[in-house]
Design a protein around this motif. Sequence first.
Motif, mmCIF file in Angstrom:
data_model
loop_
_atom_site.group_PDB
_atom_site.id
_atom_site.type_symbol
_atom_site.label_atom_id
_atom_site.label_comp_id
_atom_site.label_asym_id
_atom_site.label_seq_id
_atom_site.Cartn_x
_atom_site.Cartn_y
_atom_site.Cartn_z
ATOM 1 N N SER A 4 0.820 -1.209 0.000
ATOM 2 C CA SER A 4 0.000 0.000 0.000
ATOM 3 C C SER A 4 0.852 1.256 0.000
ATOM 4 N N LYS A 6 2.148 4.850 1.102
ATOM 5 C CA LYS A 6 2.287 5.521 2.386
ATOM 6 C C LYS A 6 2.589 7.002 2.150
ATOM 7 N N SER A 7 1.832 7.869 2.810
ATOM 8 C CA SER A 7 2.104 9.302 2.721
ATOM 9 C C SER A 7 3.406 9.622 3.455
ATOM 10 N N ASP A 9 3.790 11.620 5.942
ATOM 11 C CA ASP A 9 3.503 11.561 7.383
ATOM 12 C C ASP A 9 3.513 10.122 7.887
ATOM 13 N N GLU A 10 2.956 9.216 7.105
ATOM 14 C CA GLU A 10 2.934 7.805 7.488
ATOM 15 C C GLU A 10 4.346 7.210 7.463
ATOM 16 N N GLN A 11 5.150 7.652 6.510
ATOM 17 C CA GLN A 11 6.534 7.173 6.440
ATOM 18 C C GLN A 11 7.306 7.595 7.691
ATOM 19 N N GLU A 13 6.022 8.310 10.582
ATOM 20 C CA GLU A 13 5.467 7.571 11.723
ATOM 21 C C GLU A 13 6.083 6.178 11.831
ATOM 22 N N ILE A 14 6.290 5.531 10.690
ATOM 23 C CA ILE A 14 6.917 4.206 10.685
ATOM 24 C C ILE A 14 8.330 4.288 11.261
ATOM 25 N N LYS A 17 8.221 4.760 15.041
ATOM 26 C CA LYS A 17 7.845 3.524 15.724
ATOM 27 C C LYS A 17 9.029 2.554 15.821
ATOM 28 N N LYS A 29 10.166 16.122 6.092
ATOM 29 C CA LYS A 29 9.191 15.979 5.006
ATOM 30 C C LYS A 29 9.783 16.475 3.691
#
Length: 310
Positions: A4, A6-7, A9-11, A13-14, A17, A29
């Motif tokens: 899927s 990933k934006s 922001d999602e990248q 976040e990964i 984590k 960014k």
Amino acid sequence: MAISFKSIDEQIEILEKRGLKVEDKAKTKKLLLRSNYYDVVNGYSSFIQQSSDKYKEGATFHELYAIYAFDKRLKVVIFEYLAQSEAFLRTAVAYYFSKNYGADYLSSQNFIAQKAPKILGKTQKLIDFQNSKKATNAIKHYSKKYQQIPLWVLVNFFEFGHLNLFFGSLLPKDKVEILNYIADLYKEEYGKSLELLPSDFEIYLINIKEIRNKVVHDNLLLKYSLIKEYPANKNLAFPFNDLKTNTVFYTLLTMRLFLSKKQYIIFVNTIKNRVKNLERCLKTGDSKEILESIGFPDNWYELLTETQVK
């Protein structure tokens, strides 16, 4: 299972984590929008990770990006001196061939019989292509005015692979003459006698082309190993012992065949400056580990400085 999208922001976040500190998200960014996430993260994370999905305590995105930037800057430096190496080889090949055969580079008798058709076809195709261009170039000029193109002009239009093929197709006696000239210069510059066998030298050219392609296409250089091993040659590898011969570092040593001592001093010092810039950004990473991934021994700069970079 589909992968899927990933934006940005999602990248980020990964990464967080997994324990990577992202101190300036706005800047991160922008960097990820300019630089491919896969290239930065998958290419260089291993240097600051404790496992495949966990970063070392204190590791930051700034540090990760610095390693990525170091790889790019190192490739820029290597490309500059590969270009100088290539210019030297073009000149040597053109000089000795022209001395022996003039402009007879389309005569099959001046090349190894089984290799002649390929090099002659490739060279003729290059001449035809350049003559077909609307814009004036040196090949068109010499073709029109003199009805022949000196090799010292034509060779400047050879891609590195074409130059390698031309050398590899030369008659053995011509290869030996060129290699004796290179060996004499090497002794003059570096103080080491060197026996250069045509079969070994052609492997040098294959490996240099491989590194050149990595650099030109901006592929990951760190952690890279060559497909072919260089034939061991202690006077070419000096002052180092027990080096792996399929590394980027060994390739940089072979470039002394084409670079003057003065050129090589600047080359080595420029690499050292790039390493120093990297070290200022490292918190959890180790510059020695990073350099070892492309074959640099721990004391590479000190040994080169003591023996020749003075």
